[in-house]
Design an enzyme around this catalytic site. Structure first.
Site, PDB file in Angstrom:
ATOM      1  N   THR A  27       6.979 -87.350  34.530  1.00 52.00           N
ATOM      2  CA  THR A  27       5.897 -87.294  33.525  1.00 52.00           C
ATOM      3  C   THR A  27       5.652 -88.688  32.943  1.00 52.00           C
ATOM      4  OG1 THR A  27       7.535 -86.647  31.842  1.00 52.00           O
ATOM      5  CG2 THR A  27       6.209 -84.872  32.850  1.00 52.00           C
ATOM      6  N   PHE A  34       5.367 -78.830  35.052  1.00 47.25           N
ATOM      7  CA  PHE A  34       4.796 -77.524  35.371  1.00 47.25           C
ATOM      8  C   PHE A  34       4.749 -76.600  34.170  1.00 47.25           C
ATOM      9  CE2 PHE A  34       4.412 -78.105  39.846  1.00 47.25           C
ATOM     10  CZ  PHE A  34       5.292 -79.139  40.094  1.00 47.25           C
ATOM     11  N   ILE A 106       8.407 -83.612  44.516  1.00 47.44           N
ATOM     12  CA  ILE A 106       7.827 -83.805  45.863  1.00 47.44           C
ATOM     13  C   ILE A 106       7.033 -85.108  45.921  1.00 47.44           C
ATOM     14  CG2 ILE A 106       7.721 -81.314  46.291  1.00 47.44           C
ATOM     15  CD1 ILE A 106       4.779 -81.331  45.519  1.00 47.44           C
ATOM     16  N   ASP A 107       7.200 -85.977  44.873  1.00 49.35           N
ATOM     17  CA  ASP A 107       6.346 -87.172  44.763  1.00 49.35           C
ATOM     18  C   ASP A 107       6.928 -88.406  45.454  1.00 49.35           C
ATOM     19  OD1 ASP A 107       7.309 -87.183  41.257  1.00 49.35           O
ATOM     20  OD2 ASP A 107       8.337 -88.136  42.948  1.00 49.35           O
ATOM     21  N   HIS A 122      12.657 -79.565  47.467  1.00 48.78           N
ATOM     22  CA  HIS A 122      11.377 -78.881  47.664  1.00 48.78           C
ATOM     23  C   HIS A 122      10.433 -79.673  48.553  1.00 48.78           C
ATOM     24  CE1 HIS A 122      12.237 -76.545  43.718  1.00 48.78           C
ATOM     25  NE2 HIS A 122      12.891 -76.065  44.746  1.00 48.78           N
ATOM     26  N   CYS A 130       2.427 -79.778  61.777  1.00 44.63           N
ATOM     27  CA  CYS A 130       1.627 -78.688  62.336  1.00 44.63           C
ATOM     28  C   CYS A 130       2.499 -77.432  62.384  1.00 44.63           C
ATOM     29  CB  CYS A 130       1.153 -79.050  63.750  1.00 44.63           C
ATOM     30  SG  CYS A 130       0.498 -77.632  64.647  1.00 44.63           S
ATOM     31  N   CYS A 133       2.870 -76.525  66.470  1.00 43.85           N
ATOM     32  CA  CYS A 133       3.639 -77.319  67.456  1.00 43.85           C
ATOM     33  C   CYS A 133       4.581 -78.312  66.789  1.00 43.85           C
ATOM     34  CB  CYS A 133       2.657 -78.061  68.381  1.00 43.85           C
ATOM     35  SG  CYS A 133       1.862 -79.460  67.583  1.00 43.85           S
ATOM     36  N   ASN A 215      16.916 -83.724  28.505  1.00 41.90           N
ATOM     37  CA  ASN A 215      15.722 -82.902  28.662  1.00 41.90           C
ATOM     38  C   ASN A 215      15.034 -82.719  27.316  1.00 41.90           C
ATOM     39  OD1 ASN A 215      14.465 -81.505  30.998  1.00 41.90           O
ATOM     40  ND2 ASN A 215      14.434 -79.799  29.553  1.00 41.90           N
TER      41      ASN A 215
HETATM   42  C1  BV8 Z   1      12.732 -68.631  47.862  1.00 41.79           C
HETATM   43  C2  BV8 Z   1       6.769 -77.025  45.421  1.00 41.79           C
HETATM   44  C3  BV8 Z   1      13.178 -66.938  49.488  1.00 41.79           C
HETATM   45  C4  BV8 Z   1       5.385 -76.639  45.102  1.00 41.79           C
HETATM   46  C5  BV8 Z   1       8.164 -75.578  44.063  1.00 41.79           C
HETATM   47  C6  BV8 Z   1       9.037 -63.631  43.702  1.00 41.79           C
HETATM   48  C7  BV8 Z   1       8.561 -63.903  44.972  1.00 41.79           C
HETATM   49  C8  BV8 Z   1       9.088 -64.927  45.758  1.00 41.79           C
HETATM   50  C9  BV8 Z   1      10.124 -65.696  45.258  1.00 41.79           C
HETATM   51  C10 BV8 Z   1      10.570 -65.416  43.983  1.00 41.79           C
HETATM   52  C11 BV8 Z   1      10.068 -64.402  43.215  1.00 41.79           C
HETATM   53  N1  BV8 Z   1      10.726 -64.396  42.010  1.00 41.79           N
HETATM   54  C12 BV8 Z   1      11.645 -65.387  42.008  1.00 41.79           C
HETATM   55  C13 BV8 Z   1      11.582 -65.994  43.198  1.00 41.79           C
HETATM   56  C14 BV8 Z   1      12.352 -67.104  43.607  1.00 41.79           C
HETATM   57  C15 BV8 Z   1      11.459 -68.322  43.354  1.00 41.79           C
HETATM   58  C16 BV8 Z   1      11.676 -68.735  41.912  1.00 41.79           C
HETATM   59  O1  BV8 Z   1      12.722 -69.283  41.609  1.00 41.79           O
HETATM   60  N2  BV8 Z   1      10.677 -68.485  41.056  1.00 41.79           N
HETATM   61  C17 BV8 Z   1      10.850 -68.858  39.662  1.00 41.79           C
HETATM   62  C18 BV8 Z   1       9.477 -69.253  39.091  1.00 41.79           C
HETATM   63  C19 BV8 Z   1      11.500 -67.697  38.920  1.00 41.79           C
HETATM   64  N3  BV8 Z   1      11.935 -69.323  44.278  1.00 41.79           N
HETATM   65  C20 BV8 Z   1      11.329 -69.447  45.469  1.00 41.79           C
HETATM   66  O2  BV8 Z   1      10.342 -68.852  45.815  1.00 41.79           O
HETATM   67  C21 BV8 Z   1      12.027 -70.419  46.408  1.00 41.79           C
HETATM   68  N4  BV8 Z   1      12.122 -69.816  47.690  1.00 41.79           N
HETATM   69  O3  BV8 Z   1      13.383 -68.064  47.029  1.00 41.79           O
HETATM   70  O4  BV8 Z   1      12.479 -68.130  49.109  1.00 41.79           O
HETATM   71  C22 BV8 Z   1      13.473 -67.146  50.907  1.00 41.79           C
HETATM   72  C23 BV8 Z   1      14.760 -67.470  51.280  1.00 41.79           C
HETATM   73  C24 BV8 Z   1      15.023 -67.652  52.623  1.00 41.79           C
HETATM   74  C25 BV8 Z   1      13.994 -67.563  53.580  1.00 41.79           C
HETATM   75  C26 BV8 Z   1      12.687 -67.263  53.164  1.00 41.79           C
HETATM   76  C27 BV8 Z   1      12.406 -67.074  51.816  1.00 41.79           C
HETATM   77  C28 BV8 Z   1      11.171 -71.679  46.561  1.00 41.79           C
HETATM   78  C29 BV8 Z   1      11.141 -72.401  45.247  1.00 41.79           C
HETATM   79  C30 BV8 Z   1      10.376 -73.708  45.421  1.00 41.79           C
HETATM   80  C31 BV8 Z   1       8.960 -73.505  44.984  1.00 41.79           C
HETATM   81  N5  BV8 Z   1       8.258 -74.768  45.064  1.00 41.79           N
HETATM   82  N6  BV8 Z   1       7.551 -76.747  44.222  1.00 41.79           N
HETATM   83  C32 BV8 Z   1       5.094 -77.210  43.788  1.00 41.79           C
HETATM   84  O5  BV8 Z   1       5.351 -78.440  43.641  1.00 41.79           O
HETATM   85  O6  BV8 Z   1       4.716 -76.429  42.905  1.00 41.79           O
HETATM   86  S1  BV8 Z   1       8.886 -75.200  42.573  1.00 41.79           S
HETATM   87  C33 BV8 Z   1       8.262 -76.129  41.285  1.00 41.79           C
HETATM   88  O7  BV8 Z   1       9.131 -75.843  40.159  1.00 41.79           O
HETATM   89  C34 BV8 Z   1       8.379 -77.643  41.454  1.00 41.79           C
HETATM   90  O8  BV8 Z   1       9.009 -78.046  42.642  1.00 41.79           O
HETATM   91  C35 BV8 Z   1       9.296 -78.047  40.310  1.00 41.79           C
HETATM   92  O9  BV8 Z   1      10.033 -79.163  40.595  1.00 41.79           O
HETATM   93  C36 BV8 Z   1      10.133 -76.834  40.233  1.00 41.79           C
HETATM   94  C37 BV8 Z   1      11.024 -76.689  39.051  1.00 41.79           C
HETATM   95  O10 BV8 Z   1      10.303 -77.018  37.903  1.00 41.79           O
HETATM   96  P1  BV8 Z   1      10.861 -78.263  37.044  1.00 41.79           P
HETATM   97  O11 BV8 Z   1      11.007 -79.448  37.947  1.00 41.79           O
HETATM   98  O12 BV8 Z   1      12.088 -77.837  36.321  1.00 41.79           O
HETATM   99  O13 BV8 Z   1       9.651 -78.551  36.082  1.00 41.79           O
HETATM  100  P2  BV8 Z   1       9.337 -77.782  34.721  1.00 41.79           P
HETATM  101  O14 BV8 Z   1       7.942 -78.155  34.322  1.00 41.79           O
HETATM  102  O15 BV8 Z   1       9.703 -76.345  34.854  1.00 41.79           O
HETATM  103  O16 BV8 Z   1      10.370 -78.436  33.680  1.00 41.79           O
HETATM  104  C38 BV8 Z   1      10.240 -79.811  33.343  1.00 41.79           C
HETATM  105  C39 BV8 Z   1      11.202 -80.027  32.186  1.00 41.79           C
HETATM  106  O17 BV8 Z   1      11.235 -81.416  31.872  1.00 41.79           O
HETATM  107  C40 BV8 Z   1      10.743 -79.311  30.915  1.00 41.79           C
HETATM  108  O18 BV8 Z   1      11.881 -78.620  30.390  1.00 41.79           O
HETATM  109  C41 BV8 Z   1      10.299 -80.440  29.964  1.00 41.79           C
HETATM  110  O19 BV8 Z   1      10.678 -80.182  28.634  1.00 41.79           O
HETATM  111  C42 BV8 Z   1      11.090 -81.599  30.486  1.00 41.79           C
HETATM  112  N7  BV8 Z   1      10.414 -82.901  30.363  1.00 41.79           N
HETATM  113  C43 BV8 Z   1       9.116 -83.182  30.627  1.00 41.79           C
HETATM  114  N8  BV8 Z   1       8.926 -84.510  30.496  1.00 41.79           N
HETATM  115  C44 BV8 Z   1      10.122 -85.058  30.133  1.00 41.79           C
HETATM  116  C45 BV8 Z   1      11.072 -84.040  30.048  1.00 41.79           C
HETATM  117  N9  BV8 Z   1      12.355 -84.255  29.696  1.00 41.79           N
HETATM  118  C46 BV8 Z   1      12.716 -85.536  29.440  1.00 41.79           C
HETATM  119  N10 BV8 Z   1      11.859 -86.578  29.507  1.00 41.79           N
HETATM  120  C47 BV8 Z   1      10.555 -86.376  29.839  1.00 41.79           C
HETATM  121  N11 BV8 Z   1       9.725 -87.443  29.900  1.00 41.79           N
HETATM  122 ZN    ZN Z   2      -0.031 -78.706  66.657  1.00 47.39          ZN
END
Ligand code: BV8
Ligand code: ZN
Length: 245
Positions: A27, A34, A106-107, A122, A130, A133, A215
């Site tokens: 940030t 997020f 992812i940045d 992530h 692709c 392929c 945090n």
């Molecule tokens: C999986 C890529 C199974 C895209 C991301 C229902 C259906 C399907 C799955 C689920 C479901 N319910 C739950 C799940 C599991 C799900 C999950 O965990 N959901 C959560 C929301 C409950 N997980 C998944 O789906 C994972 N896969 O389970 O698949 C499976 C297994 C085997 C085979 C097949 C399938 C995949 C999870 C990955 C998803 N992709 N990112 C995109 O970029 O959006 S997740 C996304 O959230 C980002 O990657 C991000 O990094 C991640 C976590 O968020 P944070 O990084 O923590 O960011 P956030 O904003 O939340 O917090 C920031 C914090 O920083 C805050 O507290 C803030 O106060 C603080 N802050 C801000 N600035 C500062 C600071 N602190 C200090 N200084 C600052 N300057």
């Molecule tokens: Zn291809």
């Protein structure tokens, strides 16, 4: 002793620290997180679908045009630069204090800042492939080929190498991250709400001496931490590194 001095003292006693981070690390580089009030998931982008639905694998499959429009608009910040926090972590690696960065971001900014050992739980916006392929493409190909990028070799859809909701994480990345965390003497967790699994569960493998949380808002791991700092993480890390001899 101020919190910065306490952090500097812990770092000076560490030889295999690991940093576990999330969107809060970027940030201060101008990339919104997020789940904060100004975060991506709180912006009303689309009347029909929620941001988390649009970042899911099923949405990528069923609504590719909307997925890529959302993705280009909300996930790609190619002009973002590493901030003082990314640079401080690269310095800690150079000093032999930090052994790895484990990030949910992812940045790619940790690598741009000079960090060598970075596990991207992530994936990364900088790589695409692709789905049919496996041919590799860079981010420009995805940004230029509107509305949906197709493989020049076989016509398959070119997907960003980013783990979407409902998608599994790369198993090597997971096992490397677990090993680094399990072997760490210090674990610094920062800029993450620890809400997304399985990523957030990896910090449970830590069994070293110093757990530090940096945090802006509370997380469920705060209670176990030796030191909790509620300040901007970029500034905090760089001030602590500046105190090291
Ligand atoms: C999986 C890529 C199974 C895209 C991301 C229902 C259906 C399907 C799955 C689920 C479901 N319910 C739950 C799940 C599991 C799900 C999950 O965990 N959901 C959560 C929301 C409950 N997980 C998944 O789906 C994972 N896969 O389970 O698949 C499976 C297994 C085997 C085979 C097949 C399938 C995949 C999870 C990955 C998803 N992709 N990112 C995109 O970029 O959006 S997740 C996304 O959230 C980002 O990657 C991000 O990094 C991640 C976590 O968020 P944070 O990084 O923590 O960011 P956030 O904003 O939340 O917090 C920031 C914090 O920083 C805050 O507290 C803030 O106060 C603080 N802050 C801000 N600035 C500062 C600071 N602190 C200090 N200084 C600052 N300057
Ligand atoms: Zn291809």
């Amino acid at each position: 002793m101020t919190n910065i001095e306490k952090l500097a003292k812990i770092l000076s006693q560490s030889a295999s620290a690991v940093f576990f981070g999330g969107a809060g690390m970027s940030t201060e580089s101008g990339i919104p997180d997020f789940r904060s009030a100004s975060g991506i998931y709180n912006q009303k982008l689309n009347q029909t679908f929620s941001p988390e639905e649009m970042a899911s694998h099923s949405f990528f499959v069923t609504h590719p045009e909307e997925f890529f429009a959302f993705y280009r608009e909300r996930f790609v910040y190619l002009d973002a630069k590493p901030n003082a926090g990314h640079i401080a972590l690269a310095e800690l690696e150079r000093r032999g204090i930090l052994s790895a960065v484990v990030t949910q971001n992812i940045d790619g900014l940790h690598q741009v800042a000079g960090s060598k050992v970075v596990y991207e739980l992530h994936g990364s916006i900088r790589r695409s492939y692709c789905v049919k392929c496996g041919a590799k493409y860079d981010i420009d190909f995805v940004m230029k080929n509107i509305p949906v990028p197709h493989c020049e070799k076989c016509g398959g859809i070119v997907k960003p190498d980013v783990v979407l909701y409902g998608e599994g994480l790369d198993s090597d990345t997971i096992s490397n991250s677990i090993r680094a965390i399990a072997d760490a003497d210090t674990l610094i967790v920062g800029g993450t709400s620890l809400i997304v699994y399985p990523a957030a569960g990896l910090i449970d493998y830590f069994r070293g001496q110093h757990l530090v949380l940096i945090n802006k808002t509370a997380t469920h791991a705060d209670a176990d931490a030796e030191l909790v700092i509620r300040e901007p993480i970029g500034e905090t890390l760089s001030k602590a590194v500046a105190l090291l001899k």
